[in-house]
Design a protein around this motif. Structure first.
Motif, PDB file in Angstrom:
ATOM      1  N   SER A   1      19.744 -10.916  21.119  1.00 37.38           N
ATOM      2  CA  SER A   1      19.000 -10.711  19.873  1.00 37.38           C
ATOM      3  C   SER A   1      17.608 -10.182  20.194  1.00 37.38           C
ATOM      4  O   SER A   1      17.080 -10.409  21.282  1.00 37.38           O
ATOM      5  CB  SER A   1      18.915 -12.014  19.082  1.00 37.38           C
ATOM      6  N   ALA A   2      17.056  -9.482  19.201  1.00 35.03           N
ATOM      7  CA  ALA A   2      15.795  -8.773  19.410  1.00 35.03           C
ATOM      8  C   ALA A   2      14.667  -9.695  19.887  1.00 35.03           C
ATOM      9  O   ALA A   2      13.823  -9.295  20.690  1.00 35.03           O
ATOM     10  CB  ALA A   2      15.387  -8.063  18.128  1.00 35.03           C
ATOM     11  N   ASP A   3      14.681 -10.958  19.414  1.00 33.16           N
ATOM     12  CA  ASP A   3      13.597 -11.868  19.811  1.00 33.16           C
ATOM     13  C   ASP A   3      13.566 -12.080  21.326  1.00 33.16           C
ATOM     14  O   ASP A   3      12.531 -12.415  21.888  1.00 33.16           O
ATOM     15  CB  ASP A   3      13.740 -13.216  19.095  1.00 33.16           C
ATOM     16  N   MET A   4      14.722 -11.829  21.991  1.00 32.72           N
ATOM     17  CA  MET A   4      14.758 -11.987  23.447  1.00 32.72           C
ATOM     18  C   MET A   4      13.982 -10.883  24.151  1.00 32.72           C
ATOM     19  O   MET A   4      13.820 -10.910  25.360  1.00 32.72           O
ATOM     20  CB  MET A   4      16.207 -11.984  23.946  1.00 32.72           C
ATOM     21  N   LEU A   5      13.495  -9.900  23.330  1.00 28.15           N
ATOM     22  CA  LEU A   5      12.695  -8.821  23.918  1.00 28.15           C
ATOM     23  C   LEU A   5      11.218  -8.970  23.559  1.00 28.15           C
ATOM     24  O   LEU A   5      10.428  -8.040  23.737  1.00 28.15           O
ATOM     25  CB  LEU A   5      13.233  -7.463  23.451  1.00 28.15           C
TER      26      LEU A   5
ATOM     27  N   LYS B   1      10.994 -12.486   7.166  1.00 28.53           N
ATOM     28  CA  LYS B   1      12.436 -12.759   7.234  1.00 28.53           C
ATOM     29  C   LYS B   1      13.219 -11.520   7.686  1.00 28.53           C
ATOM     30  O   LYS B   1      14.258 -11.161   7.109  1.00 28.53           O
ATOM     31  CB  LYS B   1      12.970 -13.273   5.903  1.00 28.53           C
ATOM     32  N   VAL B   2      12.691 -10.835   8.708  1.00 25.88           N
ATOM     33  CA  VAL B   2      13.414  -9.698   9.306  1.00 25.88           C
ATOM     34  C   VAL B   2      13.519  -9.931  10.809  1.00 25.88           C
ATOM     35  O   VAL B   2      12.849 -10.804  11.364  1.00 25.88           O
ATOM     36  CB  VAL B   2      12.688  -8.339   9.050  1.00 25.88           C
ATOM     37  N   LEU B   3      14.372  -9.140  11.458  1.00 20.27           N
ATOM     38  CA  LEU B   3      14.457  -9.200  12.917  1.00 20.27           C
ATOM     39  C   LEU B   3      13.189  -8.592  13.506  1.00 20.27           C
ATOM     40  O   LEU B   3      12.564  -7.720  12.898  1.00 20.27           O
ATOM     41  CB  LEU B   3      15.673  -8.401  13.421  1.00 20.27           C
ATOM     42  N   LEU B   4      12.867  -9.011  14.693  1.00 18.78           N
ATOM     43  CA  LEU B   4      11.695  -8.471  15.383  1.00 18.78           C
ATOM     44  C   LEU B   4      11.808  -6.949  15.479  1.00 18.78           C
ATOM     45  O   LEU B   4      10.820  -6.223  15.313  1.00 18.78           O
ATOM     46  CB  LEU B   4      11.617  -9.101  16.793  1.00 18.78           C
ATOM     47  N   SER B   5      13.021  -6.480  15.661  1.00 22.19           N
ATOM     48  CA  SER B   5      13.250  -5.038  15.821  1.00 22.19           C
ATOM     49  C   SER B   5      13.176  -4.293  14.486  1.00 22.19           C
ATOM     50  O   SER B   5      13.204  -3.070  14.456  1.00 22.19           O
ATOM     51  CB  SER B   5      14.612  -4.803  16.463  1.00 22.19           C
TER      52      SER B   5
END
Ligand code: ARG
Length: 459
Positions: free
Chosen positions: A362-366, A399-403
Motif C-alpha cells: 500500500s502507498a503508505d509503505m512508501l 480520507k484518500v490514499l497517500l498516492s
C-alpha cells in the motif's frame, strides 16, 4: 545365574524397580556399533603394551566382530543383567570366546568407555545433521533464486513497514542457518576429542598409547585431563545448545509462514503434502508441518534445560546422573533431523501467491520514500521525515490514499515537492534504491545468493 560386571562385593540381586531405574540398555543399545569399534581399538592398544598377546588381541577383535554380526542381523539377545550396551557386549563376548574376554576391560572403565561411545556417535550425528542443514540451505537458496521478482510487504512490529523482495526474506533465514552450520562445525571440534584411556577417573596405568587410540578411532586430538574427561558433558550441552538455536531460527521462520499462509495474508499456499485437515470443519487446511517445527523447538529447549540441570550441581567426577545424557542427544538428533528435512521441503513445495503479495502493498509503505524524495532535494532528513508525516496526516484527513494526494497538496506542505513526486508510487523502483550490500535491491539479493553459494562450495 546372572553375570554382573561388579558382582564381586555384592550379595543377592538388585530390587526389580531399582534395576529398571538403573538399566539403560533399552536406549543405549543404539550405541552398539561404536561401542564395539571402541573396544576393538582398545584391544589393539592393550596388545601394543604387551599386556595381552597378539593372539589374544585377535581373539578379542574377531569375537567383537561376531557380536557385531549378531546386532546387525538382529539376533543379538538382550538378557536380564545387561544393564547397558557396554555390559551387554562384554557378556556376549565372553559367551562367544570364553575367559580371554575378561582381559578386554583392563585399565578401562565404563566411564571413559561411555564417553568414547557417545563422542563417536555424536560425531556421526553431527555429520548427518550438517549435511541435512546444507541441503536445507540449498532448497532455501533455490527458492530465493526462483522468486527474485516477487515484492511483498516487509514488517516491523508486524506492521507494514517497507516493500521488500520475497527472496530477501528467504535469505534472512539462510544467513541465520549458515551461522548455525558454522556453529555446528565448531561443536564437532570439541566432540572430536578422544576420551578413551582415562579409566574411571585417574587415567590409565598400563601405558596405553592414547595417540594410537585417537588415530584408530578417527579423533583429531586426545583429551588432556582424565577427571575432566569422565566428569564433564559440555560437548553434549554445546550440541544441545546448537539444536536449541537452530530450532529457534526454524521456529521463527515457521511462524512467519504460518502468518503468511493464513487467509488474511494469503501470501503463500502450502503444498497439501505438508498440511492436514480438520476432522470437523471440511474447509480447513492447516499448516501442521510448520506448527510442529515451532512446537518441537520447545521440546529441544526442554532437553537442553534438563541436561543443564542434571550437570550443574554434580560433584566431580562421574556420577550416575550423567547416564541421562544419551536420551537427550538421541531425541535432539531425531527432532533436528526431521525438522530440518521438513523445513527445506515445505519451502520447496509451497506456492507463492504473487497477486496477494502485490495487493498487500500500500502507498503508505512508501512514506519513507517521500521523505527520501525531499532528502534528494537537499532537505535535512529530520525535516523531510516531519514533512512526509504531514503528508500522511493530510491523506488520512482527506480520507484518500497517500498516492492520491495532488501536487498542490504536496506543495502546500513543502515547496521542494515538484511534479516528479507523483512518480514515487512505484514499489519496484522503491525496492531497487536499496543497492548497498545487504539491501533488498535485485543486485544485492543476487550478491547475497552468490556469496552463500560460494561459502557452501568452499566450506
Ligand atoms: N551406562 C553408564 C552411562 O551411560 C555407563 C557408565 C557407568 N559407570 C559406572 N561407574 N556406573 O553413564
Amino acid at each position: 545365574e546372572e553375570h554382573r560386571l561388579w558382582g564381586g562385593r555384592f550379595d543377592g540381586e538388585p530390587d526389580e524397580i531399582m534395576r529398571a531405574l538403573n538399566d539403560s540398555i533399552h536406549y543405549d543399545k543404539t550405541l552398539w556399533k561404536v561401542d564395539l569399534k571402541g573396544s576393538k581399538a582398545y584391544a589393539k592398544s592393550l596388545a601394543k603394551t604387551g599386556l595381552i598377546t597378539e593372539n589374544e588381541c585377535e581373539l578379542l577383535v574377531n569375537g567383537l566382530d561376531k557380536v557385531g554380526e549378531e546386532w546387525s542381523n538382529n539376533t543379538f539377545e538382550i538378557k536380564s543383567g545387561d544393564e547397558d550396551i557396554h555390559t551387554a557386549n562384554e557378556r556376549r563376548l565372553k559367551e562367544l570366546i570364553g575367559a580371554v574376554a575378561g582381559k578386554l576391560h583392563t585399565g578401562r572403565s565404563r566411564n571413559d568407555q561411555t564417553m568414547t561411545d557417545t563422542c563417536l556417535w555424536l560425531r556421526d550425528a553431527i555429520d548427518t545433521l550438517s549435511q541435512e542443514l546444507t541441503t536445507c540451505i540449498k532448497f532455501f537458496l533455490k527458492r530465493a533464486e526462483k522468486d527474485k521478482n516477487i515484492i511483498f510487504p516487509g514488517y516491523t512490529h508486524l506492521q507494514r513497514a517497507q516493500p521488500i523482495r520475497w527472496s530477501h526474506w528467504i535469505l534472512c533465514y539462510v544467513f541465520q542457518l549458515k551461522r548455525d552450520l558454522e556453529r555446528l562445525f565448531e561443536v564437532r571440534k570439541r566432540v572430536n576429542v578422544l576420551p578413551l584411556g582415562c579409566g574411571a577417573l585417574a587415567g590409565n596405568p598400563f601405558g596405553v598409547d592414547r595417540a594410537f587410540l585417537a588415530k584408530e578411532l578417527g579423533f583429531e586430538t586426545v583429551s588432556d585431563n582424565s577427571l575432566d574427561t569422565v566428569g564433564s558433558r559440555d560437548a553434549i550441552l554445546e550440541f544441545l545448545q546448537w539444536a536449541s538455536m537452530t530450532s529457534l531460527h526454524l521456529s521463527r521462520w515457521a511462524e512467519d509462514l504460518i502468518i503468511y499462509s493464513s487467509k488474511e495474508f494469503s501470501f503463500v499456499t502450502l503444498s497439501d503434502t505438508y498440511s492436514t485437515g480438520s476432522s470437523l470443519m471440511p474447509q480447513k487446511k492447516n499448516a501442521d508441518s510448520l506448527e510442529l517445527i515451532r512446537g518441537k523447538a520447545g521440546r529441544v529447549y526442554g532437553l537442553l534445560t534438563s541436561m543443564s540441570c542434571i550437570v550443574k550441581g554434580l560433584p566431580m567426577t562421574y556420577n550416575k546422573d550423567l547416564q541421562e545424557d544419551k536420551q537427550s542427544i538421541f531425541e535432539a538428533f531425531g527432532i533436528m533431523q526431521s525438522v530440518i528435512k521438513i523445513s527445506g521441503a515445505v519451502l520447496h513445495t509451497l506456492t507463492v501467491n504473487e497477486d496477494s503479495c502485490t495487493k498487500a502493498l500500500s502507498a503508505d509503505m512508501l512514506a519513507t520514500d517521500l521523505a527520501y524524495f525531499l532528502v534528494r532535494k537537499g532537505v535535512p532528513f529530520r525535516e523531510a521525515h516531519e514533512m512526509a508525516g504531514k503528508c500522511v496526516a493530510l491523506a488520512e484527513k482527506k480520507k484518500v490514499l497517500l498516492s492520491e494526494l495532488t501536487l498542490s497538496d504536496f506543495q502546500g506542505i513543502n515547496q521542494n515537492f515538484d511534479e516528479t513526486v507523483l512518480k514515487v508510487w512505484n514499489y519496484e523502483q522503491s525496492v531497487e534504491q536499496y543497492t548497498s550490500y545487504g539491501g533488498t535491491s535485485l543486485k544485492s539479493v543476487e550478491e547475497q545468493i552468490k556469496n552463500v553459494k560460494q561459502w557452501l562450495a568452499d566450506k
